[in-house]
Design a protein around this motif. Sequence first.
Motif, PDB file in Angstrom:
ATOM      1  N   LEU A 105      -7.435 -13.419  12.614  1.00 23.73           N
ATOM      2  CA  LEU A 105      -6.907 -13.020  11.315  1.00 23.73           C
ATOM      3  C   LEU A 105      -5.520 -13.618  11.140  1.00 23.73           C
ATOM      4  O   LEU A 105      -4.665 -13.498  12.020  1.00 23.73           O
ATOM      5  CB  LEU A 105      -6.845 -11.501  11.227  1.00 23.73           C
ATOM      6  CG  LEU A 105      -6.173 -10.900   9.991  1.00 23.73           C
ATOM      7  CD1 LEU A 105      -6.958 -11.249   8.734  1.00 23.73           C
ATOM      8  CD2 LEU A 105      -6.044  -9.384  10.158  1.00 23.73           C
ATOM      9  N   ARG A 145     -18.451 -24.601   8.448  1.00 25.37           N
ATOM     10  CA  ARG A 145     -18.112 -23.202   8.201  1.00 25.37           C
ATOM     11  C   ARG A 145     -19.089 -22.584   7.217  1.00 25.37           C
ATOM     12  O   ARG A 145     -19.688 -23.275   6.406  1.00 25.37           O
ATOM     13  CB  ARG A 145     -16.683 -23.072   7.679  1.00 25.37           C
ATOM     14  CG  ARG A 145     -16.445 -23.678   6.297  1.00 25.37           C
ATOM     15  CD  ARG A 145     -14.965 -23.623   5.967  1.00 25.37           C
ATOM     16  NE  ARG A 145     -14.688 -24.170   4.632  1.00 25.37           N
ATOM     17  CZ  ARG A 145     -13.468 -24.348   4.144  1.00 25.37           C
ATOM     18  NH1 ARG A 145     -12.396 -24.038   4.868  1.00 25.37           N
ATOM     19  NH2 ARG A 145     -13.310 -24.831   2.923  1.00 25.37           N
ATOM     20  N   ALA A 156     -19.151 -19.152   4.730  1.00 24.76           N
ATOM     21  CA  ALA A 156     -18.557 -17.948   4.170  1.00 24.76           C
ATOM     22  C   ALA A 156     -19.661 -16.986   3.748  1.00 24.76           C
ATOM     23  O   ALA A 156     -20.797 -17.413   3.498  1.00 24.76           O
ATOM     24  CB  ALA A 156     -17.687 -18.310   2.970  1.00 24.76           C
ATOM     25  N   PRO A 182      -7.042 -18.083   1.506  1.00 24.16           N
ATOM     26  CA  PRO A 182      -8.107 -17.075   1.606  1.00 24.16           C
ATOM     27  C   PRO A 182      -9.503 -17.683   1.509  1.00 24.16           C
ATOM     28  O   PRO A 182     -10.440 -17.193   2.158  1.00 24.16           O
ATOM     29  CB  PRO A 182      -7.817 -16.154   0.429  1.00 24.16           C
ATOM     30  CG  PRO A 182      -6.329 -16.246   0.260  1.00 24.16           C
ATOM     31  CD  PRO A 182      -6.001 -17.689   0.556  1.00 24.16           C
ATOM     32  N   GLU A 183      -9.648 -18.738   0.756  1.00 26.98           N
ATOM     33  CA  GLU A 183     -10.970 -19.374   0.624  1.00 26.98           C
ATOM     34  C   GLU A 183     -11.406 -20.124   1.877  1.00 26.98           C
ATOM     35  O   GLU A 183     -12.539 -20.614   1.941  1.00 26.98           O
ATOM     36  CB  GLU A 183     -11.004 -20.323  -0.585  1.00 26.98           C
ATOM     37  CG  GLU A 183      -9.872 -21.320  -0.641  1.00 26.98           C
ATOM     38  CD  GLU A 183      -8.737 -20.840  -1.544  1.00 26.98           C
ATOM     39  OE1 GLU A 183      -8.359 -19.637  -1.459  1.00 26.98           O
ATOM     40  OE2 GLU A 183      -8.220 -21.680  -2.305  1.00 26.98           O
ATOM     41  N   THR A 240     -11.634 -18.515   4.612  1.00 22.55           N
ATOM     42  CA  THR A 240     -12.275 -17.452   5.383  1.00 22.55           C
ATOM     43  C   THR A 240     -13.764 -17.747   5.559  1.00 22.55           C
ATOM     44  O   THR A 240     -14.486 -17.981   4.580  1.00 22.55           O
ATOM     45  CB  THR A 240     -12.106 -16.097   4.685  1.00 22.55           C
ATOM     46  OG1 THR A 240     -10.715 -15.751   4.676  1.00 22.55           O
ATOM     47  CG2 THR A 240     -12.883 -15.003   5.404  1.00 22.55           C
ATOM     48  N   ALA A 241     -14.209 -17.765   6.806  1.00 19.10           N
ATOM     49  CA  ALA A 241     -15.602 -18.103   7.118  1.00 19.10           C
ATOM     50  C   ALA A 241     -15.817 -17.998   8.621  1.00 19.10           C
ATOM     51  O   ALA A 241     -14.856 -17.860   9.390  1.00 19.10           O
ATOM     52  CB  ALA A 241     -15.927 -19.519   6.655  1.00 19.10           C
ATOM     53  N   GLN A 275     -15.015 -16.378  14.014  1.00 20.57           N
ATOM     54  CA  GLN A 275     -14.606 -15.886  12.693  1.00 20.57           C
ATOM     55  C   GLN A 275     -13.150 -16.234  12.419  1.00 20.57           C
ATOM     56  O   GLN A 275     -12.267 -15.996  13.236  1.00 20.57           O
ATOM     57  CB  GLN A 275     -14.787 -14.364  12.629  1.00 20.57           C
ATOM     58  CG  GLN A 275     -14.313 -13.734  11.332  1.00 20.57           C
ATOM     59  CD  GLN A 275     -15.194 -14.070  10.154  1.00 20.57           C
ATOM     60  OE1 GLN A 275     -16.420 -13.984  10.250  1.00 20.57           O
ATOM     61  NE2 GLN A 275     -14.593 -14.454   9.032  1.00 20.57           N
ATOM     62  N   VAL A 276     -12.922 -16.766  11.227  1.00 17.54           N
ATOM     63  CA  VAL A 276     -11.572 -17.007  10.726  1.00 17.54           C
ATOM     64  C   VAL A 276     -11.418 -16.220   9.430  1.00 17.54           C
ATOM     65  O   VAL A 276     -12.220 -16.384   8.502  1.00 17.54           O
ATOM     66  CB  VAL A 276     -11.326 -18.505  10.458  1.00 17.54           C
ATOM     67  CG1 VAL A 276      -9.995 -18.702   9.735  1.00 17.54           C
ATOM     68  CG2 VAL A 276     -11.345 -19.288  11.763  1.00 17.54           C
ATOM     69  N   THR A 277     -10.415 -15.366   9.387  1.00 19.25           N
ATOM     70  CA  THR A 277     -10.149 -14.559   8.205  1.00 19.25           C
ATOM     71  C   THR A 277      -8.725 -14.801   7.760  1.00 19.25           C
ATOM     72  O   THR A 277      -7.788 -14.638   8.540  1.00 19.25           O
ATOM     73  CB  THR A 277     -10.360 -13.066   8.484  1.00 19.25           C
ATOM     74  OG1 THR A 277     -11.698 -12.852   8.956  1.00 19.25           O
ATOM     75  CG2 THR A 277     -10.143 -12.240   7.229  1.00 19.25           C
ATOM     76  N   VAL A 278      -8.573 -15.201   6.497  1.00 22.90           N
ATOM     77  CA  VAL A 278      -7.256 -15.480   5.940  1.00 22.90           C
ATOM     78  C   VAL A 278      -6.975 -14.443   4.860  1.00 22.90           C
ATOM     79  O   VAL A 278      -7.688 -14.358   3.856  1.00 22.90           O
ATOM     80  CB  VAL A 278      -7.180 -16.892   5.352  1.00 22.90           C
ATOM     81  CG1 VAL A 278      -5.762 -17.185   4.868  1.00 22.90           C
ATOM     82  CG2 VAL A 278      -7.615 -17.931   6.379  1.00 22.90           C
ATOM     83  N   SER A 279      -5.937 -13.654   5.057  1.00 26.36           N
ATOM     84  CA  SER A 279      -5.593 -12.605   4.107  1.00 26.36           C
ATOM     85  C   SER A 279      -4.578 -13.125   3.088  1.00 26.36           C
ATOM     86  O   SER A 279      -3.736 -13.967   3.393  1.00 26.36           O
ATOM     87  CB  SER A 279      -5.028 -11.400   4.835  1.00 26.36           C
ATOM     88  OG  SER A 279      -3.827 -11.745   5.496  1.00 26.36           O
TER      89      SER A 279
END
Length: 124
Positions: A11, A38, A40, A88-89, A91-92, A119-123
């Motif tokens: 994250l 990736r 999503a 954020p896009e 994220t995948a 998993q990669v999550t970008v807030s």
Amino acid sequence: QVQLVESGGGLVQAGGSLRLSCAASGRTFSNYAMGWFRQAPGKEREFVAAISWSTGSTYYANSVKGRFTISRDNAKSTVYLQMNSLKPEDTAVYYCAARLQLRGGVSTTGYGNWGQGTQVTVSS
């Protein structure tokens, strides 16, 4: 048998960076191309970047060009994806993949060997 193991996901806030690693084993990869893909939620898997193991030639999807860098360490049989200025896009689940690729080229399709994904999550 080709084995690919990804690591390095997590994250991160928008604008941050992550480096993914893909440890490859099972054969000599000098005639292989390595790719990052990736997927999503609710979307199809898409190509991100690829590198020729023998020549180091690279190719990127337009959406990541200038922000992501793919590289390889022959001694460690590891491929990396350095991701900067994350959005954020981005994220995948990110997957490492390998395919036989003669003459040092790279491809966006035709990969038959896949890792389990990270998993990669970008807030925002």
